[in-house]
Design a protein around this motif. Structure first.
Motif, PDB file in Angstrom:
ATOM      1  N   HIS A   1      41.271  45.357  59.486  1.00 52.84           N
ATOM      2  CA  HIS A   1      41.048  45.164  58.052  1.00 52.84           C
ATOM      3  C   HIS A   1      41.524  46.368  57.250  1.00 52.84           C
ATOM      4  O   HIS A   1      42.152  46.228  56.191  1.00 52.84           O
ATOM      5  N   ASP A   2      41.214  47.554  57.752  1.00 50.94           N
ATOM      6  CA  ASP A   2      41.616  48.767  57.033  1.00 50.94           C
ATOM      7  C   ASP A   2      43.135  48.897  56.966  1.00 50.94           C
ATOM      8  O   ASP A   2      43.673  49.464  56.007  1.00 50.94           O
TER       9      ASP A   2
ATOM     10  N   ARG B   1      44.151  46.859  54.046  1.00 54.28           N
ATOM     11  CA  ARG B   1      43.798  47.599  52.828  1.00 54.28           C
ATOM     12  C   ARG B   1      44.832  48.686  52.539  1.00 54.28           C
ATOM     13  O   ARG B   1      45.276  48.868  51.401  1.00 54.28           O
ATOM     14  N   ARG B   2      45.209  49.402  53.582  1.00 52.43           N
ATOM     15  CA  ARG B   2      46.156  50.498  53.420  1.00 52.43           C
ATOM     16  C   ARG B   2      47.515  49.984  52.962  1.00 52.43           C
ATOM     17  O   ARG B   2      48.140  50.552  52.062  1.00 52.43           O
TER      18      ARG B   2
ATOM     19  N   SER C   1      47.442  48.972  49.380  1.00 52.96           N
ATOM     20  CA  SER C   1      47.377  50.158  48.536  1.00 52.96           C
ATOM     21  C   SER C   1      48.753  50.803  48.393  1.00 52.96           C
ATOM     22  O   SER C   1      49.154  51.220  47.290  1.00 52.96           O
TER      23      SER C   1
ATOM     24  N   ALA D   1      44.640  41.544  46.415  1.00 53.88           N
ATOM     25  CA  ALA D   1      43.882  42.673  46.947  1.00 53.88           C
ATOM     26  C   ALA D   1      42.408  42.571  46.586  1.00 53.88           C
ATOM     27  O   ALA D   1      41.530  42.864  47.410  1.00 53.88           O
ATOM     28  N   ASP D   2      42.102  42.166  45.360  1.00 55.51           N
ATOM     29  CA  ASP D   2      40.700  42.055  44.938  1.00 55.51           C
ATOM     30  C   ASP D   2      39.973  40.954  45.702  1.00 55.51           C
ATOM     31  O   ASP D   2      38.839  41.146  46.165  1.00 55.51           O
TER      32      ASP D   2
ATOM     33  N   GLU E   1      39.562  42.053  49.379  1.00 51.71           N
ATOM     34  CA  GLU E   1      38.541  43.070  49.595  1.00 51.71           C
ATOM     35  C   GLU E   1      37.152  42.440  49.633  1.00 51.71           C
ATOM     36  O   GLU E   1      36.318  42.801  50.480  1.00 51.71           O
TER      37      GLU E   1
ATOM     38  N   LEU F   1      36.947  40.676  53.045  1.00 49.74           N
ATOM     39  CA  LEU F   1      36.846  41.581  54.188  1.00 49.74           C
ATOM     40  C   LEU F   1      35.472  42.243  54.253  1.00 49.74           C
ATOM     41  O   LEU F   1      34.887  42.371  55.334  1.00 49.74           O
TER      42      LEU F   1
END
Length: 274
Positions: A153-154, A157-158, A161, A254-255, A258, A261
C-alpha cells in the motif's frame, strides 16, 4: 564489494523499504549483477523509469563518465540480475535497448529529467538504456502478511505522491514519461485489486465469515477505484492531455484510494497477522 558511499545507500535503502535521502534521494532500485570476470555478486543503487506493466528501465549514465559503469558490463555478460525495489526482490532478465527503441526511451527520460541529457552531453559514448523484465517473483519483503500488505500500500502512496509532484513541475503539457508513470500505476492498482478479489478475499471469507460486511465494502470500493483509474487512463492517454485535468483526476484517485487503503489496513492487518 560496493564502495563505502554506495554501501551506505544500500543499507539505508534496505532499512527504509526503498527510501533514501541525501544525494541519492529518488534512487529507487538496487541492482545486483554477476561480475563479468569474478563471478561474484555486485549490488549498485540506480534510478529507474517505469516502462509500463512490470518492466522498468535503467540508464547506464555513470554521471556522463567516458566509460560504461561496471554493472552494465556485468549484465551484458550475464543478463540474469536481481532487483530490489523496496517492496519485492526478484530476478529479472536485462535487455540492452538498441536503435530507435533506445533513442525513444532515452528521449523520454531526458524530457522528464534534463539531467540525463546533460550526462549524454558530457561523453562521446552513447549512454545505454537497459530494460529489466521480471522472470521470477514472490511475496513482499515483510515479516508478516499484514506488514506485506502495508508495504505494498505504501508503494502505491509513494508512486502517486511522485506523480503529483511531477505534474506540479510539468510544463503546459504532459510529458511522455509522466504519461507512462500514470499508466503504470493504473495497471498496478488493477492487478493488486484483482488479486485481492480473486485470492485474498475468498480466503478471508472462508476462514473469517465475520468479515463479510468488511469485504463487501472493500469490493465496492474496488469498483469505485476502478472507475477512477479508467478516468485517469482516458485523460492521460489523450495526445493533448491537460496537466490541470490530469492533476484533478490523480487527486480524486489518490484521495479515494487513501480512504480505502486506511480502512483495509485497519480491518484486515490484525486478522492477517493473528
Amino acid at each position: 564489494m560496493p564502495n563505502d558511499f554506495n554501501q551506505r545507500i544500500i543499507d539505508e535503502f534496505r532499512a527504509n523499504n526503498g527510501r533514501v535521502g541525501g544525494p541519492f534521494e529518488g534512487g529507487r532500485l538496487l541492482l545486483t549483477t554477476t561480475g563479468a570476470r569474478t563471478g561474484a555478486p555486485h549490488t549498485t543503487p540506480v534510478g529507474y523509469l517505469p516502462d509500463g506493466g512490470d518492466q522498468v528501465l535503467v540508464i547506464a549514465s555513470a554521471g556522463g563518465a567516458p566509460k560504461h559503469p561496471d554493472w552494465f558490463h556485468n549484465l551484458v555478460a550475464n543478463p540474469l540480475v536481481t532487483v530490489e525495489d523496496g517492496v519485492f526482490t526478484y530476478q529479472a532478465r536485462a535487455t540492452v535497448l538498441e536503435g530507435a527503441d533506445r533513442d525513444r526511451a532515452f528521449a523520454r527520460a531526458a524530457e522528464a529529467d534534463p539531467g540525463w541529457a546533460a550526462y549524454q552531453a558530457r561523453t562521446t559514448r552513447t549512454i545505454p538504456v537497459v530494460a529489466l523484465r521480471p522472470v521470477s517473483g514472490g511475496p513482499p519483503n515483510a515479516a508478516s502478511p499484514g506488514a506485506g500488505l502495508k508495504l505494498l500500500h505504501d508503494a502505491f502512496r509513494r508512486e502517486l505522491s511522485l506523480i503529483r509532484r511531477e505534474i506540479a513541475e510539468s510544463g503546459p503539457g504532459i510529458g511522455a514519461q509522466l504519461r507512462v508513470n500514470c499508466l503504470t500505476v493504473c495497471q498496478g492498482l488493477r492487478n493488486h485489486h484483482t488479486g485481492e478479489d480473486t485470492t485474498m478475499f475468498p480466503f478471508l471469507t472462508e476462514h473469517h465469515p465475520e468479515l463479510a460486511p468488511v469485504l463487501e465494502r472493500l469490493r465496492a470500493e474496488h469498483e469505485r477505484i476502478a472507475t477512477l483509474v479508467a478516468e485517469l487512463h482516458k485523460v492521460v492517454s489523450s495526445t493533448a492531455a491537460d496537466p490541470a485535468l490530469v492533476r484533478a483526476e490523480v487527486d480524486r484517485l489518490a484521495d479515494e484510494l487513501e480512504r480505502h487503503l486506511a480502512h483495509e489496513e485497519e480491518q484486515l492487518i490484525p486478522v492477517l497477522d493473528a
